[in-house]
Design a protein around this motif. Sequence first.
Motif, mmCIF file in Angstrom:
data_model
loop_
_atom_site.group_PDB
_atom_site.id
_atom_site.type_symbol
_atom_site.label_atom_id
_atom_site.label_comp_id
_atom_site.label_asym_id
_atom_site.label_seq_id
_atom_site.Cartn_x
_atom_site.Cartn_y
_atom_site.Cartn_z
ATOM 1 N N ARG A 20 39.955 36.266 24.407
ATOM 2 C CA ARG A 20 40.712 35.465 25.381
ATOM 3 C C ARG A 20 41.824 34.693 24.681
ATOM 4 O O ARG A 20 42.937 34.577 25.213
ATOM 5 N N ILE A 21 41.532 34.178 23.492
ATOM 6 C CA ILE A 21 42.572 33.493 22.720
ATOM 7 C C ILE A 21 43.657 34.487 22.298
ATOM 8 O O ILE A 21 44.853 34.197 22.364
ATOM 9 N N MET A 22 43.236 35.681 21.892
ATOM 10 C CA MET A 22 44.197 36.699 21.479
ATOM 11 C C MET A 22 45.181 37.041 22.580
ATOM 12 O O MET A 22 46.358 37.297 22.325
ATOM 13 N N ALA A 23 44.700 37.066 23.822
ATOM 14 C CA ALA A 23 45.596 37.360 24.946
ATOM 15 C C ALA A 23 46.715 36.333 25.033
ATOM 16 O O ALA A 23 47.836 36.657 25.447
ATOM 17 N N LEU A 24 46.423 35.109 24.629
ATOM 18 C CA LEU A 24 47.427 34.046 24.666
ATOM 19 C C LEU A 24 48.382 34.111 23.480
ATOM 20 O O LEU A 24 49.579 33.826 23.613
ATOM 21 N N VAL A 25 47.867 34.479 22.306
ATOM 22 C CA VAL A 25 48.685 34.400 21.092
ATOM 23 C C VAL A 25 49.269 35.741 20.662
ATOM 24 O O VAL A 25 50.094 35.777 19.753
ATOM 25 N N TYR A 26 48.857 36.837 21.313
ATOM 26 C CA TYR A 26 49.269 38.163 20.843
ATOM 27 C C TYR A 26 50.790 38.331 20.843
ATOM 28 O O TYR A 26 51.380 38.750 19.845
ATOM 29 N N ASP A 27 51.430 38.002 21.948
ATOM 30 C CA ASP A 27 52.884 38.186 22.017
ATOM 31 C C ASP A 27 53.628 37.313 21.005
ATOM 32 O O ASP A 27 54.520 37.814 20.295
ATOM 33 N N PRO A 28 53.299 36.012 20.896
ATOM 34 C CA PRO A 28 53.977 35.210 19.861
ATOM 35 C C PRO A 28 53.706 35.719 18.445
ATOM 36 O O PRO A 28 54.609 35.715 17.596
ATOM 37 N N PHE A 29 52.476 36.189 18.185
ATOM 38 C CA PHE A 29 52.144 36.693 16.859
ATOM 39 C C PHE A 29 52.964 37.940 16.516
ATOM 40 O O PHE A 29 53.393 38.125 15.368
ATOM 41 N N CYS A 30 53.210 38.787 17.515
ATOM 42 C CA CYS A 30 53.942 40.032 17.285
ATOM 43 C C CYS A 30 55.447 39.874 17.449
ATOM 44 O O CYS A 30 56.187 40.849 17.244
ATOM 45 N N TRP A 31 55.918 38.680 17.798
ATOM 46 C CA TRP A 31 57.322 38.487 18.149
ATOM 47 C C TRP A 31 58.272 38.969 17.055
ATOM 48 O O TRP A 31 59.203 39.739 17.319
ATOM 49 N N LEU A 32 58.030 38.561 15.813
ATOM 50 C CA LEU A 32 58.926 38.960 14.730
ATOM 51 C C LEU A 32 58.870 40.459 14.510
ATOM 52 O O LEU A 32 59.906 41.115 14.299
ATOM 53 N N GLY A 33 57.668 41.024 14.563
ATOM 54 C CA GLY A 33 57.535 42.468 14.400
ATOM 55 C C GLY A 33 58.251 43.241 15.486
ATOM 56 O O GLY A 33 58.811 44.322 15.234
ATOM 57 N N GLU A 34 58.257 42.702 16.697
ATOM 58 C CA GLU A 34 58.956 43.365 17.800
ATOM 59 C C GLU A 34 60.461 43.382 17.568
ATOM 60 O O GLU A 34 61.109 44.425 17.700
ATOM 61 N N ILE A 35 61.037 42.240 17.201
ATOM 62 C CA ILE A 35 62.490 42.200 17.046
ATOM 63 C C ILE A 35 62.932 42.869 15.743
ATOM 64 O O ILE A 35 64.094 43.255 15.610
ATOM 65 N N ALA A 36 61.992 43.040 14.795
ATOM 66 C CA ALA A 36 62.325 43.678 13.518
ATOM 67 C C ALA A 36 62.244 45.202 13.581
ATOM 68 O O ALA A 36 62.395 45.863 12.555
ATOM 69 N N GLY A 37 61.992 45.748 14.765
ATOM 70 C CA GLY A 37 62.012 47.197 14.881
ATOM 71 C C GLY A 37 61.021 47.811 15.833
ATOM 72 O O GLY A 37 61.234 48.923 16.324
ATOM 73 N N MET A 38 59.907 47.128 16.109
ATOM 74 C CA MET A 38 58.898 47.731 16.971
ATOM 75 C C MET A 38 59.413 47.945 18.396
ATOM 76 O O MET A 38 59.133 48.976 19.028
ATOM 77 N N LYS A 39 60.187 47.010 18.913
ATOM 78 C CA LYS A 39 60.693 47.153 20.283
ATOM 79 C C LYS A 39 61.543 48.412 20.420
ATOM 80 O O LYS A 39 61.387 49.174 21.382
ATOM 81 N N SER A 40 62.415 48.664 19.453
ATOM 82 C CA SER A 40 63.261 49.852 19.530
ATOM 83 C C SER A 40 62.439 51.125 19.363
ATOM 84 O O SER A 40 62.742 52.159 19.978
ATOM 85 N N ARG A 41 61.377 51.061 18.557
ATOM 86 C CA ARG A 41 60.493 52.218 18.401
ATOM 87 C C ARG A 41 59.753 52.511 19.697
ATOM 88 O O ARG A 41 59.581 53.677 20.091
ATOM 89 N N ARG A 42 59.282 51.470 20.363
ATOM 90 C CA ARG A 42 58.628 51.653 21.666
ATOM 91 C C ARG A 42 59.592 52.335 22.639
ATOM 92 O O ARG A 42 59.231 53.278 23.356
ATOM 93 N N ARG A 43 60.815 51.818 22.700
ATOM 94 C CA ARG A 43 61.799 52.343 23.642
ATOM 95 C C ARG A 43 62.082 53.820 23.371
ATOM 96 O O ARG A 43 62.116 54.642 24.298
#
Length: 219
Positions: A20-43
């Motif tokens: 339940r805590i992970m559901a709250l913190v998952y997006d902030p925890f992954c934020w840097l990884g997303e903007i550093a390339g994961m978001k474009s890989r998903r797309r």
Amino acid sequence: MTNIVGTELLSRPPSPAWLRIMALVYDPFCWLGEIAGMKSRRRALLAEAHGRVVEIGAGTGLNVAHYPDRITELTLTEPVAAMRRKLSHRLQRHARAAQIVDAPAERLPLDDASADTVVSTLVLCTVDDPEAALREIARVLRPDGQLLFIEHVRASSRFLATCQDILDGPWRRFAGGCRCNRATVELMRACGFGVVAGDMVWRGMPPIVHPLIVGRATR
């Protein structure tokens, strides 16, 4: 419109309070990884999705914004209730129609040969029985269907692989069951999939989860 369908889970997820805590913190925890390339890989990966799409372990819905409009139906499976709530909110935010299904990857309440595309991003590392999950994916895919994936893999570097092994227990407890040293591609092939994939580094995240594999698998 979003529908939520309940099914019986094979087993209770580990550490429900922490999930339940992970559901709250998952997006902030992954934020840097997303903007550093994961978001474009998903797309780029999800641009290949077509027809009826089933995503296993959809989590908080970081893939939702990247599905192409041409898909005909979207089913999102997620066994953790707190994640499903976040997922539902993200669907509403993006005005995306989908069905949310309460089910583990090892037991999908879907008909045989009913999906054109199955999507798995950072999921096969967390399931208790990856072989069972892959058998389920093979079962629900149509004969010409595809599995699109981004998954953790064991590092090719001996030093980093050793670090993954040493930190496997603590990381698994922290990351909701993630086994970042799992030989996922080998498991896919052992379960009868043909795999075309490339390596990726998950920049902006802890080194033990840097090694990823991105690609497409067919039955």
